[in-house]
Design a protein around this motif. Structure first.
Motif, mmCIF file in Angstrom:
data_model
loop_
_atom_site.group_PDB
_atom_site.id
_atom_site.type_symbol
_atom_site.label_atom_id
_atom_site.label_comp_id
_atom_site.label_asym_id
_atom_site.label_seq_id
_atom_site.Cartn_x
_atom_site.Cartn_y
_atom_site.Cartn_z
ATOM 1 N N VAL A 1 -23.960 13.489 53.483
ATOM 2 C CA VAL A 1 -25.045 14.622 54.492
ATOM 3 C C VAL A 1 -23.931 15.846 53.196
ATOM 4 C CG1 VAL A 1 -24.362 15.892 56.123
ATOM 5 C CG2 VAL A 1 -24.798 13.757 56.085
ATOM 6 N N TYR A 2 -22.960 15.576 53.185
ATOM 7 C CA TYR A 2 -22.243 16.971 51.614
ATOM 8 C C TYR A 2 -23.435 16.690 50.878
ATOM 9 C CZ TYR A 2 -18.647 20.703 50.350
ATOM 10 O OH TYR A 2 -18.218 21.370 50.500
ATOM 11 N N LEU A 3 -23.550 17.886 50.572
ATOM 12 C CA LEU A 3 -24.406 17.734 48.758
ATOM 13 C C LEU A 3 -23.327 18.552 48.290
ATOM 14 C CD1 LEU A 3 -27.428 20.445 49.323
ATOM 15 C CD2 LEU A 3 -27.729 17.792 49.807
ATOM 16 N N SER A 4 -23.449 16.865 46.643
ATOM 17 C CA SER A 4 -22.365 17.268 45.689
ATOM 18 C C SER A 4 -22.663 16.219 44.489
ATOM 19 C CB SER A 4 -21.012 16.399 45.934
ATOM 20 O OG SER A 4 -20.250 16.348 44.777
ATOM 21 N N GLU A 5 -22.585 16.695 43.310
ATOM 22 C CA GLU A 5 -22.670 16.158 41.686
ATOM 23 C C GLU A 5 -21.833 14.975 41.594
ATOM 24 O OE1 GLU A 5 -23.222 19.934 42.727
ATOM 25 O OE2 GLU A 5 -25.373 19.319 42.388
ATOM 26 N N TYR A 6 -22.130 14.145 41.069
ATOM 27 C CA TYR A 6 -20.838 12.803 41.029
ATOM 28 C C TYR A 6 -20.728 12.731 39.883
ATOM 29 C CZ TYR A 6 -23.227 11.957 46.018
ATOM 30 O OH TYR A 6 -23.474 11.192 46.833
ATOM 31 N N ARG A 7 -21.270 12.378 38.439
ATOM 32 C CA ARG A 7 -21.343 12.498 37.591
ATOM 33 C C ARG A 7 -22.043 12.994 36.173
ATOM 34 N NH1 ARG A 7 -20.742 7.376 39.918
ATOM 35 N NH2 ARG A 7 -18.954 6.223 39.417
ATOM 36 N N TRP A 8 -21.752 13.782 35.409
ATOM 37 C CA TRP A 8 -22.547 14.076 34.576
ATOM 38 C C TRP A 8 -22.291 13.185 32.998
ATOM 39 C CZ3 TRP A 8 -20.611 20.030 36.162
ATOM 40 C CH2 TRP A 8 -21.508 20.017 36.802
ATOM 41 N N ASP A 9 -23.629 13.326 32.495
ATOM 42 C CA ASP A 9 -23.235 12.828 31.020
ATOM 43 C C ASP A 9 -23.324 13.748 30.182
ATOM 44 O OD1 ASP A 9 -24.992 10.270 31.524
ATOM 45 O OD2 ASP A 9 -26.909 10.966 31.721
ATOM 46 N N ASN A 10 -23.317 13.912 28.957
ATOM 47 C CA ASN A 10 -21.942 14.536 28.239
ATOM 48 C C ASN A 10 -21.240 15.434 28.138
ATOM 49 O OD1 ASN A 10 -25.207 13.444 26.145
ATOM 50 N ND2 ASN A 10 -26.009 14.837 28.046
ATOM 51 N N LEU A 11 -20.503 14.777 28.582
ATOM 52 C CA LEU A 11 -18.891 15.868 29.541
ATOM 53 C C LEU A 11 -18.264 16.251 29.016
ATOM 54 C CD1 LEU A 11 -19.355 17.985 32.467
ATOM 55 C CD2 LEU A 11 -18.024 16.445 33.220
ATOM 56 N N LYS B 1 -30.423 27.416 50.724
ATOM 57 C CA LYS B 1 -29.554 27.852 50.866
ATOM 58 C C LYS B 1 -28.728 26.807 51.426
ATOM 59 C CE LYS B 1 -29.567 32.147 50.813
ATOM 60 N NZ LYS B 1 -29.709 34.188 51.693
ATOM 61 N N THR B 2 -27.792 26.598 50.803
ATOM 62 C CA THR B 2 -26.972 25.668 51.942
ATOM 63 C C THR B 2 -25.482 25.828 52.398
ATOM 64 O OG1 THR B 2 -28.039 23.534 51.027
ATOM 65 C CG2 THR B 2 -26.153 23.289 51.759
ATOM 66 N N LYS B 3 -24.846 25.290 53.460
ATOM 67 C CA LYS B 3 -23.588 25.431 53.664
ATOM 68 C C LYS B 3 -23.152 24.355 54.310
ATOM 69 C CE LYS B 3 -24.245 30.781 55.131
ATOM 70 N NZ LYS B 3 -23.513 31.459 56.055
ATOM 71 N N GLN B 4 -22.059 23.908 54.481
ATOM 72 C CA GLN B 4 -21.974 22.887 54.367
ATOM 73 C C GLN B 4 -20.005 22.700 54.999
ATOM 74 O OE1 GLN B 4 -23.537 20.370 51.846
ATOM 75 N NE2 GLN B 4 -22.432 21.286 49.942
ATOM 76 N N TRP B 5 -20.039 21.809 55.497
ATOM 77 C CA TRP B 5 -18.055 21.650 55.916
ATOM 78 C C TRP B 5 -17.896 19.845 56.257
ATOM 79 C CZ3 TRP B 5 -16.921 21.150 61.126
ATOM 80 C CH2 TRP B 5 -17.970 21.156 61.572
ATOM 81 N N PHE B 6 -16.530 19.693 56.201
ATOM 82 C CA PHE B 6 -15.886 18.392 56.633
ATOM 83 C C PHE B 6 -14.864 18.515 57.252
ATOM 84 C CE2 PHE B 6 -14.233 16.116 53.502
ATOM 85 C CZ PHE B 6 -14.501 16.483 52.322
ATOM 86 N N TYR C 1 -26.462 10.259 49.797
ATOM 87 C CA TYR C 1 -27.318 11.609 50.399
ATOM 88 C C TYR C 1 -28.511 10.991 49.696
ATOM 89 C CZ TYR C 1 -30.202 15.295 51.053
ATOM 90 O OH TYR C 1 -31.727 15.992 50.789
ATOM 91 N N ASN C 2 -28.948 10.723 48.349
ATOM 92 C CA ASN C 2 -30.032 10.834 48.494
ATOM 93 C C ASN C 2 -30.634 9.359 47.769
ATOM 94 O OD1 ASN C 2 -32.105 11.998 46.132
ATOM 95 N ND2 ASN C 2 -30.954 12.282 44.264
ATOM 96 N N ALA C 3 -30.129 8.611 47.795
ATOM 97 C CA ALA C 3 -30.335 7.173 47.569
ATOM 98 C C ALA C 3 -30.090 5.778 48.500
ATOM 99 C CB ALA C 3 -29.172 6.241 46.572
ATOM 100 N N GLY C 4 -30.468 7.130 50.059
ATOM 101 C CA GLY C 4 -30.739 6.355 51.609
ATOM 102 C C GLY C 4 -31.885 5.706 51.616
ATOM 103 N N ASP C 5 -32.222 4.703 52.367
ATOM 104 C CA ASP C 5 -33.752 4.696 52.986
ATOM 105 C C ASP C 5 -33.926 5.248 54.400
ATOM 106 O OD1 ASP C 5 -33.358 2.286 51.224
ATOM 107 O OD2 ASP C 5 -32.374 1.212 52.329
ATOM 108 N N GLY C 6 -33.131 6.189 55.229
ATOM 109 C CA GLY C 6 -33.612 7.141 55.886
ATOM 110 C C GLY C 6 -32.602 6.631 57.388
ATOM 111 N N TYR C 7 -32.023 5.967 57.354
ATOM 112 C CA TYR C 7 -30.713 4.723 58.617
ATOM 113 C C TYR C 7 -29.623 6.331 58.554
ATOM 114 C CZ TYR C 7 -33.056 0.776 57.970
ATOM 115 O OH TYR C 7 -34.450 -0.662 58.318
#
Lengths: 346, 346, 346
Positions: B121-131, B246-251, B328-334
């Motif tokens: 649910v919480y949006l985040s970047e995971y890994r970056w190339d060329n870092l 705009k996104t606000k998120q927390w856990f 977040y981005n890889a889900g099947d909608g379940y």
């Protein structure tokens, strides 16, 4: 259990590319992998079979450490072969380096990598699939390497006649070499033959490279001269120079130790390719200078600058031009390059 | 010879997925890889260079052990970098974790994996190339991590301006952290900028995450709060939330030791994303509870249940909804998930 | 640190293929990988958990050493699983061999590889994704292997009902075996069920294999008999025999020690597949003879010749014919094959 050795290198650095053949393309700044040695991870082992015989293997993956992907095609596209060695020499079978690349990349001060590599301009085959190799023992400094493949570029086709203009590429290569004290010299003779359903079927490309180094202590000098003659167009998948019929190419280089841990590298490379049908000859020249500083036997920092000049005929056809940094055939059309980074071997 | 360490984890289990956003899609039962830790195989090493310097590398493959394929894209897409460490801190270059993910996944009781992971649910970047990364030494518990890439998602393009709407993504991230006894708190500030030939060229996404844990002994409490502000649409390839501005998120979360070998994990995660053009805000909430039982330091069995509630606006656009299990981005909608399995580290 | 074992084999040799089903296709000469054992590189480990429990894992890559590419699909498509063993037996989860292949390839003198392999003609499933396996302890020589998967061919689909005619393939397999002194015999019973949106939805393929060996010392005899019955067409992705409804197949073989280091292998394999709709039955028969000479425990040289006869009905449909060398479904239509090479294990 057997003892398998894990080996490899991780090399990442900064690369600047400029002066694109297409003047609309601006400079590129990048963190890139393999700025002085391609990043790779390998596995190898040897077994003593008795009677002076040894079996061995190498499986080596190429990695683009900047993006975490496989580099150079297949997962183990750097090397994958089994070998059998004895008093007669060493036989190998699998995906391996070509004798031509073994000679010229050894002679090149930049070892065939980084923005200054000779093969930005100088045409050479790199590795072949399905390759059987033989390396003789050294007879007083003289040795012979030979290699043969039924298709250097992918699996042999049904009927040994691949679809398309190039198809299966049969190759035979022989490399006599002489090493004695400060001297190393080799003559590479290679024959490529297209077995295809298309245009180049039965055509040949003949390749000759004479290359060597002499280490004076204060400096190691390198020189190479090569000729490629195609029946009908240089169809070699490694060069992409399908519009060229005759190529003359050469380079000179020098490696100068600088202090206990440093060395300065420099080279000039030139090529002239005659177009098949009319038109001017394509010409490309590159000069390069670099510096390496060893932090240990396994780890070094390095910086290299290179500049290529492609004449108008070379620019007109991207197939014939040289571009900085990733070898002849993989370039983006940039003609100046600077790279600096760190290399860690293991 | 060098000493390379082989490390990794194989984690396979049963996963049930239900309550799909699309009510026509029925439940899914599966044997899946990575039900509490992604299956991976890695190689790493270090070399003492003297003068307090150390060189090192990590090459880590992601594996879907249920199907025997590479997971997460490239062969070594988990991590591939070279590092140089000294009194000044540690520099790294290659494909690496983003500082934002390092912070929030460390704080999350579920460590950013399994059906209960915060990043369903919480949006985040995971890994970056060329870092290029920098981690400072600890100054009395205070440290700073910084990271910069010229393109986090693939090789830098010619001209550093990728084709399409998003193109190259330049990113800068800074993460000050403080650790002292039971307390860990960090503030993550990140800037993404699209360099493209398309719609988002020059646009930014600014990200802020404040997150921390406090270990009371009987329980370790976790909390995080994050904001994402996009000039024109959240184009980050990791979130897929291109329609959000705009996104606000927390856990909040808790980890409770249960006996010598067990621990209970629980969390609640919420996000509200404002649509760019009119329409209602997308809202998603997830609660999760899990249990882990260590069979040894390296091996554990585990079970987790999670349930997501996406409001109508979130369901209308699959780009904005959260789904259980694979980030977040890889889900099947379940929207409900249960997973139980075994994890074996080496 | 943990102790991970690296293991594998590199096998490269010469292969000749002739007598193509399509008479316009000429002979093929090739340097090929896996001419007697597939080239592979694997990693495995075990951990003693106390109380008689052991955790373990295997991650095994298939490699085409002739071209440096991954063989057989995914990067770790040979095996990728975690296991838990105890007095109760061994449980495994991940991508693993099918019990049917474990039985029949063990019985085959050619171990299910090289141009002489039984499965050029004899239909068998090889490996399944998402597989849970159980291997019982041996009770006086008697043991049971069982396996279950929710989809043997790729990730389980949303709703567990894959798109297309075949879709998800649920499989259940049970293999009681008896080993005592020179005798080994097993009965394999297997059930495949298509869960799809297409033609075969709900259809079953039932498979029975009775196979065994008896080692007389001067020779080891092998025999197998198998039946496949499909409700509506043999949709198994491993056999490609979608037009067959009923298959009867068998093989006999012999392994004869020849001197201290040699052994002679021979087999005859036959299959008859009834077409679903009218037409003649497809029939294929193969005989094969081979020789292996061990240079050490880990290294051997080998040569094999095989000849297949496909009747006209089998030739009419490439889906039903057997072809030499790479297993039933991967062949190029060649009906004679010779392979000789070197195999080096580590």
């Amino acid at each position: 259990q057997s003892s398998v050795t894990i080996f490899g290198t991780v090399d990442v650095g900064y690369r600047f590319s400029g002066d694109n053949i297409d003047s609309r393309v601006k400079n590129r700044s990048a963190i890139d992998s393999g700025t002085s040695t391609p990043t790779r991870l390998g596995f190898r082992g040897n077994e003593d079979l008795g009677n002076g015989l040894q079996a061995g293997f190498v499986l080596e993956q190429g990695i683009a450490a900047d993006t975490g992907t496989s580099a150079g095609g297949g997962t183990f596209s750097r090397q994958a072969f089994v070998s059998l060695a004895g008093a007669f020499g060493t036989l190998g079978a699998g995906r391996q380096y070509t004798p031509g690349y073994v000679l010229t990349s050894t002679v090149d001060p930049f070892s065939g990598v980084t923005v200054g590599q000779y093969n930005n301009v100088y045409l050479s085959e790199y590795r072949w699939d399905n390759l059987v190799t033989y390396v003789s023992p050294s007879w007083g400094g003289f040795s012979v390497t030979a290699a043969f493949t039924l298709d250097g570029y992918g699996n042999e086709s049904p009927g040994n006649r691949g679809a398309g203009d190039v198809g299966d590429v049969r190759a035979l290569s022989i490399l006599p070499q002489y090493r004695s004290g400060p001297l190393h010299v080799g003559l590479h003779i290679q024959d490529l033959r297209a077995k295809s359903t298309g245009l180049y079927d039965g055509d040949k490309v003949r390749v000759y490279d004479l290359a060597g180094t002499y280490d004076f202590g204060v400096a190691k000098l390198a020189a190479a001269y090569g000729i490629r003659r195609a029946d009908n167009g240089d169809f070699s998948p490694d060069t992409g120079a399908t519009e060229g019929e005759k190529t003359k190419q050469w380079f000179v280089g020098v490696t100068v130790p600088a202090g206990a841990a440093g060395k300065v590298l420099a080279s000039y490379v030139a090529r002239k390719t005659e177009a098949v049908a009319g038109g001017d000859d394509a010409k490309a020249g590159q000069w390069a200078v670099g510096y390496e500083h060893a932090l240990s036997k396994r780890t070094a920092i390095h910086a290299t600058y290179a500049k290529i000049d492609n004449n108008r005929a070379a620019r007109d056809s991207t197939n014939l031009s040289g571009s900085v940094g990733a070898g002849y055939n993989a370039g983006d059309g940039y003609q100046t390059g600077f790279a600096a980074g760190i290399r860690h071997g293991f």
